[in-house]
Every structure is written in structure tokens, then in C-alpha cells.
Design a protein around this motif. Structure first.
Motif, PDB file in Angstrom:
ATOM      1  N   SER A  37      -3.849 -11.659  -4.731  1.00  0.00           N
ATOM      2  CA  SER A  37      -2.730 -10.755  -4.445  1.00  0.00           C
ATOM      3  C   SER A  37      -2.116 -11.108  -3.091  1.00  0.00           C
ATOM      4  N   GLU A  80       2.368  -8.965 -11.520  1.00  0.00           N
ATOM      5  CA  GLU A  80       1.192  -8.148 -11.810  1.00  0.00           C
ATOM      6  C   GLU A  80       0.306  -7.953 -10.590  1.00  0.00           C
ATOM      7  N   GLN A  81       0.305  -8.940  -9.688  1.00  0.00           N
ATOM      8  CA  GLN A  81      -0.643  -8.918  -8.577  1.00  0.00           C
ATOM      9  C   GLN A  81       0.004  -8.656  -7.212  1.00  0.00           C
ATOM     10  N   ASP A  82       1.197  -9.191  -7.000  1.00  0.00           N
ATOM     11  CA  ASP A  82       1.806  -9.154  -5.669  1.00  0.00           C
ATOM     12  C   ASP A  82       2.587  -7.865  -5.440  1.00  0.00           C
ATOM     13  N   THR A  83       2.687  -7.494  -4.176  1.00  0.00           N
ATOM     14  CA  THR A  83       3.439  -6.303  -3.784  1.00  0.00           C
ATOM     15  C   THR A  83       4.550  -6.695  -2.812  1.00  0.00           C
ATOM     16  N   ASP A 117       3.885 -13.157  -8.378  1.00  0.00           N
ATOM     17  CA  ASP A 117       3.152 -12.657  -9.550  1.00  0.00           C
ATOM     18  C   ASP A 117       3.431 -11.155  -9.641  1.00  0.00           C
ATOM     19  N   PRO A 144      -4.272  -7.486   0.798  1.00  0.00           N
ATOM     20  CA  PRO A 144      -3.820  -8.753   0.224  1.00  0.00           C
ATOM     21  C   PRO A 144      -4.567  -9.931   0.838  1.00  0.00           C
TER      22      PRO A 144
END
Length: 507
Positions: A2, A25-28, A23, A96
Motif C-alpha cells: 500500500s 484497491e491498495q493505495d490511498t 492500485d 503505508p
């Protein structure tokens, strides 16, 4: 793995480099309104509101596209107040493995981003800003070793690189520059199309209320807020300009009218500089209008030159000159900025008009900035750093990378010719020729002495006289210095005394 993706308030582009490879789904993604950015100078209320509203709308656009977005509003009670503080909060909440951000546009923010890794203990990747045509290294390669950094030659390189208005290796029309055809005065025209105004939606209305509550003492007004704050509406403004104003943009781009602050100008700099519009896309739209016969070459070339010429050139100068560029003061000017720059209360109608319009609109077009407020500051010997800060505060399109070279280098000639070839100094005659401001002014642009004489006249000659040792070798000033030499000693004395008296009252 992430990651936390930090997006700054002038990076509101879905094509920003920090979003490459995200990504969903994973990254913010992190966007944050922070007090440090809102207060490092006293920004115009509309500038703050425009940026915050555009940021909030961009965050919604990203969410709708499937991204995970973390957003902090300026009035969030947990807001840490700075990029570093908000990144630290996000790291604590998300944990992260890495942070990614596109490079900053200003030295001040660049320094903060470079210190992030040490401050939060997470690896930070800083990516190039690919929205510009010339990288910092490319500009440096072009500039180093040159005796003169003339924008025109850099502009030609950008034309070749982009292919805009080119036929093979040659410019369309056989000339690179049609500026000589773009210096006509304008007349009031009740039939001129109206510039597109975007009514505030609920998000913008909320921002306006917050800005008025937190920044009530800042310069300007929030009344009649009509900026586009979404990509879709910014594109509508662009289309309106191309169809309604571009055909007449060129000829009158240097003109000024009392009751028409926008004339045929594009009003797109807000959206290009914040990322809502792509600069090259805007230029290609203008080029299509020429090829389709909808706009003449002098208008389209002049408009494109402002973007791939001046805009890119100013960014290159900003990074090439270094962080100490803001301290340049070739003439040693130290006079404080007059109070009427904040109120518009002056008998000089040109200054009063432009400043009042700036208070209302957070905007003035380039000739108003250069030849009215900038020209006066130059002639009056105002501290260029104070002038720079004023411009940075009052215009909604002002970011230091583009504003500082324009003011310190071009407008105030404070770099001694590093950027420009001559000071943009002018008397009341220029203002009278290019505007209708003088017709309702208490001062007469045709008088140099006497109670009704335009202050710009004595100030102009005084500027040349007091800076003669520094400017006498400039070939572009040979004619005015020859005119000064032909004046009688008594007239020269009286002009300088007139200027001294005015400046004493100004202080």
C-alpha cells in the motif's frame, strides 16, 4: 504494497504523474487543505475559495473513478495545518509502505517535500511534473552558456517540439511571431459576448462560507464568485473562449477598457495553473480553430505564445535562477507599497480601476498587471519584493513559479536584464493610447507639469534620470534618453521636482 499518494492543490489532473500505476484497491490518495498554504501570504478570498472548491470537486471525481481518497478540509478540528502534519496523520492511520508525490511547483514546497521522508519515517518518491513541455533539465541545457535568455528563441524551440502552427520545420504563415499585429486599442462594445460564469453548487457554497468565516480580513470579496471548479466546467470555459473570444483576442490583447475588465482574454490561466485544464490540449484547441478558419493566425499565434512561450519560459527561469531570485533588486528600490494597492482609493483612474477590478475578480489581464500596477511600482521605486508579494496575494492564477519571474524579472526589471531586454516603463501617453481610463481621470496624460499633470509623466522621466548610469547603455532606451537630453535644464529640473513632490506625498 500500500502507498500514500499526496496530491497538491495545483495538481488537480487525472494525468498527474503521481497517479501513474496507482492500485485502486491498495493505495490511498491524500488531498488536504492546510493553513500553512492558505496563509503564507494573505491570498485573495476568491483565490482560496477557488482552490479549495476545485480540490473538493477533484476529490469527488477521483472517488467516482474508483480511487480511495482521504481528504482533510481546512476547518477539520484534527487538521494538522501543514502538508507534513497531514502526511504524518495519514501514515499513522494507514501505515503505508511508501509515499508518492509529484514534484512541487515552488521552492518553498519543494523543500518541505524533500524533508518528508525524514519527518514521517516512510520512503518518499518524488516524481517529475510531466504536465510541462520543458523539464527543468531541458531548460537548463537551453539556457546555460547563452549571453541572452531571450524568450523568443525558447518559444521557437517549443513550437518545434510540439509542432504547433508548424509546416515541417517552418512556422505557419512564414513568421514565428505576429505580435506587431496585436497592439490595437479597443472600443466599448455592447455586443461583445459575455464570459461564461459558473454558478456555485452546494460544495462551492460551503467553501465560500468557510472562507468568509476563516479569512474575513483577507484582500478582495467573495461576491459574484463564478469560477469553474470542475474539469467539465473548465472545458466549457475553454470552448466558450475558442468560439466567442479567440477570433478577436490577438488584435486587442494589449487594450484596456474602463467597463470591460476581460475584453477578449481567455480567463483560462486559473484552470491551467491548477491542473483542471492541460496546457497543450488548450493550445491544440486554439490551433484547430485556425485550421478550421474560425480564428485568424495573429490571434492564435499570440495566444499559443502566451502558454508554450511565456508560461513555460517563466517556469524555466524560476528554477534556473534559484531560490535567491526573489531578492534581486537591480535599482535598489526600497519604497513601501502604497496603501491604495489594497483599497483602490487613488485619483489615478487607471490604478483605481485595475485595483478595484482585482479586488472584485482576483484577476487583471497581463497588460493591466504589467503597464498599470507594475509600471507605477517601477516608476515610483517600490521595493520589488513587496510588489512580488502583492501580485502573489491578489490574483487567483498566481503561483510563485509563474508570478515571481513575471514581476521581479519582467515587470520590475529587478534582475537587471537576466530575463528581459528593457524595463517596461511608460508615461501616461501609453496608457492614454491603449485604454479609455484617462477620459474620466482628474489627471491629464498630455500634461507633464502643473496641477492636472498625469503623475506617470514626471515619474517616467524621473525614473530614467535617476537610473541613467544603470540604463544608458541599453540600446532600447536610446530614444527616450535622447529626448531627455533635448529638454532644457529647467524642464528637466521641474519634472524631477514634480516627481519628488508626488513621491513625498506617496510616502
Amino acid at each position: 504494497m500500500s502507498r500514500l499518494i499526496l496530491i497538491l492543490g495545483d495538481q488537480l489532473s487525472p494525468s498527474i504523474s503521481s497517479l501513474d500505476g496507482v492500485d485502486k484497491e491498495q493505495d490511498t490518495l491524500l488531498l488536504c487543505e492546510v493553513m500553512a498554504e492558505a496563509t503564507y501570504v494573505g491570498h485573495h478570498k476568491k483565490k482560496i475559495a477557488f482552490i479549495f472548491s476545485a480540490m473538493r470537486h477533484f476529490a469527488e471525481e477521483l472517488r467516482e473513478a474508483g480511487y480511495r481518497v482521504r481528504y482533510t478540509t481546512i476547518d477539520d478540528e484534527d487538521n494538522a495545518g501543514s502538508f507534513t502534519g497531514e502526511v504524518r496523520r495519514a501514515v499513522t492511520a494507514i501505515d503505508p509502505l511508501a509515499i508518492c508525490v509529484t514534484e512541487a511547483g515552488e521552492w518553498r514546497v519543494k523543500s518541505e517535500l524533500e524533508s518528508l521522508e525524514g519527518a514521517v519515517g516512510v520512503p518518499v518518491e518524488i516524481r517529475p511534473d510531466t504536465r510541462f513541455l520543458a523539464t527543468q533539465d531541458e531548460f537548463r541545457d537551453w539556457a546555460e552558456g547563452r549571453k541572452s535568455l531571450t524568450m523568443e528563441y525558447f518559444y521557437r524551440e517549443m513550437r518545434r517540439k510540439t509542432g504547433l502552427l508548424m509546416q515541417g520545420d517552418e512556422p505557419v504563415g512564414g513568421r514565428w511571431n505576429f505580435d506587431a499585429e496585436n497592439r490595437n486599442p479597443a472600443k466599448p462594445d455592447l455586443l461583445r459576448p459575455k464570459h461564461l460564469v459558473v454558478e456555485p453548487d452546494e460544495i462551492t457554497k460551503e467553501v465560500l462560507g468557510t472562507v468568509e468565516a476563516l479569512f474575513s480580513k483577507n484582500f478582495g470579496t467573495l461576491k459574484n464568485f463564478g469560477f469553474a471548479v470542475t474539469r467539465k466546467d473548465a472545458e466549457r470555459v475553454m470552448t466558450s473562449f475558442i468560439e466567442d473570444f479567440l477570433p478577436n483576442f490577438g488584435a486587442t490583447q494589449d487594450a484596456m477598457l474602463q467597463d470591460d475588465p476581460y475584453l477578449n482574454h481567455s480567463l483560462l490561466s486559473f484552470y491551467i495553473n491548477s491542473g483542471l485544464l492541460d496546457a497543450l490540449d488548450v493550445c491544440k484547441a486554439a490551433e484547430r480553430a485556425y485550421h478550421e478558419g474560425a480564428a485568424p493566425l495573429n490571434a492564435v499565434e499570440g495566444f499559443i505564445r502566451q502558454i508554450i512561450g511565456w508560461r513555460e519560459y517563466m517556469r524555466g527561469i524560476y528554477w534556473f535562477a534559484g531560490p535567491d531570485y526573489v531578492e534581486r533588486n537591480f535599482f535598489g528600490n526600497e519604497r513601501p507599497l502604497p496603501g491604495f494597492y489594497w483599497t483602490g482609493k487613488t485619483h489615478m483612474n487607471c490604478m483605481a480601476t485595475v485595483i478595484r477590478e482585482t479586488m472584485e475578480n482576483a484577476y487583471a489581464h497581463h497588460i493591466q498587471r504589467l503597464m498599470i500596477t507594475g509600471n507605477f511600482a517601477l516608476l515610483a521605486g517600490i521595493d520589488p519584493k513587496a510588489v512580488h508579494q502583492w501580485y502573489l496575494e491578489v490574483y487567483a492564477d498566481a503561483y510563485e513559479w509563474v508570478e515571481l519571474p513575471n514581476v521581479v524579472g519582467m515587470s520590475q526589471f529587478a534582475d537587471g536584464g537576466f530575463l528581459g531586454t528593457k524595463p517596461y516603463a511608460a508615461s501616461g501617453n501609453y496608457i492614454n493610447r491603449m485604454s479609455d481610463y484617462c477620459g474620466t481621470c482628474r489627471y491629464d496624460p498630455k500634461e507633464r507639469l502643473g496641477e492636472n499633470a498625469c503623475p506617470f509623466n514626471a515619474l517616467y522621466w524621473d525614473f530614467l534620470a535617476r537610473n541613467r548610469d544603470k540604463l544608458k547603455s541599453n540600446h532600447r532606451l536610446a530614444q527616450p534618453y535622447a529626448s531627455w537630453a533635448r529638454m532644457s535644464e529647467d524642464v528637466r529640473h521641474d519634472l524631477r521636482a514634480k516627481a519628488a513632490s508626488f513621491l513625498a506625498r506617496l510616502s
